[in-house]
Design a protein around this motif. Structure first.
Motif: not given
Length: 270
Positions: A47-49, A66-83, A110-114
Motif C-alpha cells: 500500500r506504499e505507492k 467491517y461493521a457494515g462499512r469499509l474498514p475505517n483504517k483502510l478507507m483513507p488509504e483507498y482514497k489517497a492511493k487509488i485514482f 469513493l471510487l466515483e469521487g476518485n
C-alpha cells in the motif's frame, strides 16, 4: 468502450475477499478476452505507492466489510492511493454473512469521487473472519453462479459505445454497525488484541507476516501496534497459537453464531 487492460485490486487479510474478487475479475477477463493483472493491497508494503488507471483500463476493486462499512483504517488509504481517469470500475464488497449495510454504496461513491465510472458492483457473503459457523461454506455454487452472471452482464455493458451513469443513492453514508453481545448490549472490544499460546508458538513469524497493519513484532510475536481484528494472525497460524480472549469480543462472536448462520443474500448493483 475500448477496454485494453483489466486489473483486480483487493484488501484481503484472510483470503476470502481475494478469492471472490479474483473469480469475478477472472470471469470478466475471459469474457472480454483480456489478461488479468492482480494487485494485492493488503500488506503495508503493498500500500506504499499510488495506483493510477486510465480510460482504457477496467478496475475491479474489492474490500471486506467491517461493521457494515469499509474498514475505517483502510478507507483513507483507498482514497489517497487509488485514482482513475474516467476509468470503468466494479466495486466488490465481501461481508461475513450478516449484512453489507452501507459498504458497497460507500465503495462505489469513493471510487466515483476518485475519477472512476461505476459499471456495476456487488456485495457477496463469505465466511465470517470471527467464526467458521457464520457463513460456513460461502461462497458456494449458487454464489459462484451469481458471480458468473454478474460478469456476463457487466461484459455486455462494457462492450457498448459508452457507459451510462449508474443509478446510485448519493446521499450521506450511514453510521457504522454497533457490534452486540449475546445479551443485546453493545460489545466494546476496540482495544482487544491477539494473545499467544506460547507453548504452541514456534516463532515462525507467520502471524507477523500476515498482519496487514504491521502490528506484530517480528522477533517476539507480540501484538505491539494497531489491531483491526481482521483475524489474519489467527487464521494464518498453523499451530493455532494466536487467539482472542476479550470478553466482549467473545460475546459478540457468540451473538453472531446465534443469529447469523442463516443464508444471507448477495446484493447485485447494475
Amino acid at each position: 468502450m475500448e477496454i485494453k487492460r483489466i486489473h483486480v485490486l483487493y484488501f484481503s487479510p484472510t483470503g476470502g475477499t481475494e478469492k471472490i474478487a479474483r473469480f469475478v475479475a477472472g470471469e470478466l477477463a475471459q469474457k472480454l478476452g483480456l489478461e488479468l493483472e492482480c494487485i494485492p493491497f493488503t500488506k503495508p508494503e503493498e500500500r506504499e505507492k499510488e495506483f493510477h488507471f486510465g480510460p482504457q483500463d477496467l478496475l475491479v476493486m474489492a474490500s471486506p466489510v467491517y461493521a457494515g462499512r469499509l474498514p475505517n483504517k483502510l478507507m483513507p488509504e483507498y482514497k489517497a492511493k487509488i485514482f482513475g481517469d474516467r476509468t470503468p470500475a466494479v466495486p466488490i464488497c465481501v461481508f461475513g454473512n450478516r449484512s453489507c449495510d452501507e459498504a458497497l454504496r460507500e465503495l462505489a461513491l469513493l471510487l466515483e469521487g476518485n475519477g472512476f465510472q461505476i459499471a456495476g458492483g456487488a456485495a457477496f457473503a463469505g465466511r465470517h473472519a470471527f467464526s467458521d459457523k457464520v457463513g460456513e461454506g460461502r461462497p458456494d455454487e449458487e454464489d459462484f453462479a451469481q458471480m458468473r452472471d454478474l460478469a456476463a452482464r457487466l461484459a455486455g455493458k462494457l462492450e457498448g459505445d459508452f457507459l451510462p451513469l449508474l443509478e446510485l443513492d448519493r446521499s450521506e453514508i450511514g453510521p457504522y454497525y454497533t457490534p452486540l453481545k449475546s445479551d443485546g448490549s453493545p460489545a466494546k472490544f476496540l482495544k482487544a488484541r491477539p494473545l499467544t499460546h506460547w507453548e504452541r508458538c514456534t516463532n515462525c513469524g507467520a502471524c507477523a507476516r500476515a498482519c496487514p497493519m504491521g502490528s506484530i513484532n517480528q522477533t517476539t510475536m507480540d501484538a505491539v501496534g494497531l489491531c483491526i481484528k481482521c483475524q489474519a494472525c489467527v487464521r494464518k497460524c498453523v499451530r493455532r497459537a494466536k487467539y482472542f480472549e476479550d470478553p466482549d469480543f467473545l460475546s459478540h462472536v457468540a451473538m453472531l453464531e446465534q443469529n447469523y448462520t442463516r443464508r444471507a443474500e448477495n446484493l447485485i448493483l447494475l
